[in-house]
Design a protein around this motif. Structure first.
Motif, PDB file in Angstrom:
ATOM      1  N   SER A   1      -5.096   2.474  -3.464  1.00  0.00           N
ATOM      2  CA  SER A   1      -4.482   3.572  -4.223  1.00  0.00           C
ATOM      3  C   SER A   1      -5.113   4.876  -3.766  1.00  0.00           C
TER       4      SER A   1
ATOM      5  N   LYS B   1      -4.184   7.978  -5.323  1.00  0.00           N
ATOM      6  CA  LYS B   1      -3.937   9.028  -6.305  1.00  0.00           C
ATOM      7  C   LYS B   1      -5.216   9.708  -6.788  1.00  0.00           C
TER       8      LYS B   1
ATOM      9  N   THR C   1       0.839  -1.206   0.000  1.00  0.00           N
ATOM     10  CA  THR C   1       0.000   0.000   0.000  1.00  0.00           C
ATOM     11  C   THR C   1       0.868   1.248   0.000  1.00  0.00           C
TER      12      THR C   1
ATOM     13  N   HIS D   1      -8.305  -2.164  -4.106  1.00  0.00           N
ATOM     14  CA  HIS D   1      -8.060  -3.218  -5.085  1.00  0.00           C
ATOM     15  C   HIS D   1      -8.241  -4.586  -4.427  1.00  0.00           C
TER      16      HIS D   1
ATOM     17  N   GLU E   1       5.721   3.989  -9.244  1.00  0.00           N
ATOM     18  CA  GLU E   1       4.843   3.596 -10.341  1.00  0.00           C
ATOM     19  C   GLU E   1       5.620   2.721 -11.313  1.00  0.00           C
TER      20      GLU E   1
ATOM     21  N   TYR F   1      -0.277   0.498 -14.283  1.00  0.00           N
ATOM     22  CA  TYR F   1      -0.897   0.452 -12.963  1.00  0.00           C
ATOM     23  C   TYR F   1      -2.359   0.045 -13.098  1.00  0.00           C
TER      24      TYR F   1
ATOM     25  N   ASN G   1       2.840   1.691  -3.276  1.00  0.00           N
ATOM     26  CA  ASN G   1       1.962   2.018  -4.393  1.00  0.00           C
ATOM     27  C   ASN G   1       1.646   3.504  -4.477  1.00  0.00           C
ATOM     28  N   GLN G   2       1.786   4.219  -3.385  1.00  0.00           N
ATOM     29  CA  GLN G   2       1.508   5.659  -3.414  1.00  0.00           C
ATOM     30  C   GLN G   2       2.695   6.454  -3.966  1.00  0.00           C
TER      31      GLN G   2
END
Length: 553
Positions: free
Chosen positions: A546, A548, A66, A539, A73, A77, A69-70
């Motif tokens: 995520s 973003k 987690t 997810h 990249e 993705y 993933n922030q």
């Protein structure tokens, strides 16, 4: 390191849907942050445990994935609907006629947070380092059988430079596979496939990824105020990110909160915008307007270590495993202890996760309820086990994380097992999340409360972990019939999706009949979330969350 059963993955992905894996900055007043003089948009979140690793070569767990993933990249993705989308890649790749060579162009505006360009060499370096035996990366096996020469490199038979990947130029990456893998792009969304800048990593040496000051980032956020023991950290908007215009928040404060009561208090006082709930708090808050639940694909189960320090344990006995498995009322566990939307596990593969390639039937529904509670049978198995082992009384240590819900789950399990199995004493050992992962890696446990989350969308992402000598087995479990079924699903049946599917169903039945593991529940997430906070994407596989697309309205 054991050789991983993930050599199966390559064959499987020919017909399987391969998708990505397997969960604080100090938090000031929420209202004060959101209305600060510079109009920064700040969100306050919680995490259940400290981050074990921010090194994409070393991450193996949901908390690490987690966080990574922030701030990182890959070439591709997962979007809001778990669809593969170009990230560092400029577009879809060119694929050779035999579908084994992928040529991927990188976007010109992909940058590291220090301003340097993300290049094809960054992927070559990262991937070659992962498969290098010197790195001892646990996820090296995910390359085996997929990327050319990966298996021989992991086994020490070839040099990492011979991996099937090369930088044609700074913005062109060429990947050569062992065989056609139609869903290869999906695999590239997984955190293990993130790039790393060789010059920067080597300059940092042993300090790389030990704290936020010894990393550079290429994702939507950069990390601040984190060390490998931190209970608080921050994600700040990355001004060098190619798609920064679509990042709607400026800062995310994260703090580790292990007690649900503390989480509720922080939410009620405006210091958290989203709080995870379990147990009594989840039940008390279920009628609140801010309350939300969603079923996850993580499965919690009891892991039986059959051999410890070279000696067989109680769980080398199949009757003992069956006794433990059938003596726990899983419905009562999820209703009275968790209360957060979790569901009693009917098998090892979770529900609402994978579906029959022809009929679209849920694997869990088609495979059936293989994991029933039966106290009468449990007691019979237990008496057989004690007779076979020549014991009357025995003490077993149960290892678990120190989060509140795991502590309460452990107490429930302790009571159920001791009550239903005469002569059994359970001693609970709770340790921090990172410590449990280390004890698991070293097989320093007898009985463990553990979870597994999927790396990609296929039943074998669960089933492969119990193959003989798989590096995630770590319980010395072995069943020849089980191995044979999964081997067939991975070789002779790779081009026959329906037959392969049925072999996996057969394999799960063998695993459950043998009580190789004892599934307890499929995790549900219950949260309190402020209505003005939207865009947190959950997810079902790969990195759990995520941020973003997060917005404060």
């Amino acid at each position: 390191m054991k050789k991983r059963g993930f050599w199966l993955l390559a064959m499987i992905m020919v017909v399987g849907l391969v998708l990505a894996a397997c969960g604080g900055g100090k938090s000031d007043s929420g209202s004060k942050d959101k209305t600060s003089s510079d109009s920064k948009k700040v969100v306050n979140l919680m995490e259940s445990a400290e981050i074990p690793s921010m090194d994409s070569k070393k991450g193996t767990d949901g908390v690490s994935f987690t966080a990574q993933n922030q701030v990182f990249e890959g070439l591709y993705y997962l979007d809001e609907k778990d669809q593969v989308t170009p990230g560092v890649a400029a577009s879809e790749p060119e694929v050779s006629d035999d579908q084994t060579v992928y040529t991927i162009k990188l976007r010109d505006d992909a940058k590291w947070s220090d301003g340097s360009a993300v290049t094809a060499k960054d992927f070559v370096y990262a991937w070659q380092t992962i498969v290098d035996p010197k790195t001892a990366a646990e996820y090296a096996g995910i390359f085996v059988g997929v990327m050319k020469n990966a298996g021989d490199i992991v086994d020490g038979k070839k040099d990492p430079s011979e991996l099937g990947v090369k930088a044609v130029d700074d913005t062109t990456l060429e990947v050569t596979l062992e065989q056609p893998v139609p869903y290869f792009l999906s695999l590239l969304t997984f955190p293990t496939f993130y790039p790393q800048n060789q010059e920067y990593v080597e300059k940092q040496g042993e300090s790389y990824a030990k704290d936020s000051e010894h990393m550079i980032y290429n994702g939507a956020f950069v990390m601040k105020d984190w060390t490998n023991t931190s209970k608080t950290w921050k994600f700040e908007k990355n001004d060098k990110y190619w798609n920064k215009e679509n990042t709607k928040v400026d800062q995310i404060n994260v703090q580790v909160v292990k007690e649900p009561g503390a989480a509720v208090n922080l939410f009620d006082t405006g210091k958290l915008d989203r709080a995870t709930l379990t147990g009594d708090y989840a039940k008390q808050k279920k009628n609140d307007d801010d309350y939300k639940t969603e079923l996850d694909a993580f499965v919690y189960y009891l892991k039986f270590n059959q051999k410890q320090n070279g000696k067989e344990t109680l769980f080398a006995n199949a009757n003992a495993r069956k006794a433990f498995s059938q003596s726990i009322d899983k419905e009562q566990l999820v209703e009275t202890v968790l209360g957060n939307g979790s569901a009693a596990a009917e098998g090892y593969v979770p529900a609402k996760f994978t579906f029959n390639p022809e009929t679209k039937e849920d694997f869990r529904k088609e495979s059936g309820d293989l994991n029933k509670t039966d106290l009468t049978e449990a007691k019979k198995y237990w008496e057989k086990a004690k007779k076979e082992l020549g014991i009357d009384k025995i003490t077993v240590e149960l290892l678990a994380d120190d989060q509140d819900f795991n502590k309460k789950s452990s107490e429930f399990l302790q009571n159920a097992l001791q009550t239903n199995l005469e002569g059994l004493t359970i001693k609970i050992k709770t340790v921090p999340y990172k410590s449990r992962l280390k004890l698991d890696e070293n097989e320093e446990y007898t009985l463990q409360l553990v979870r597994w989350g999927p790396d990609y969308q296929d039943p074998i992402t669960f089933l492969a972990t119990q193959i003989t000598d798989d590096s995630y087995n770590r319980a010395n479990y072995s069943n020849k019939e089980y191995d044979k079924l999964l081997n067939e699903a991975s070789t002779t049946l790779v081009t026959k999706p329906e037959e392969r599917w049925q072999k996996m169903i057969e394999a799960e039945k063998v695993l459950m009949e043998d009580a190789g593991v004892a599934p307890l529940y499929q995790y549900g997430t219950a949260v309190l979330q402020k209505p003005e906070l939207t865009g947190i994407v959950h997810h079902l596989f790969g990195a759990p969350f995520s941020y973003k697309w997060m917005e404060l309205k």
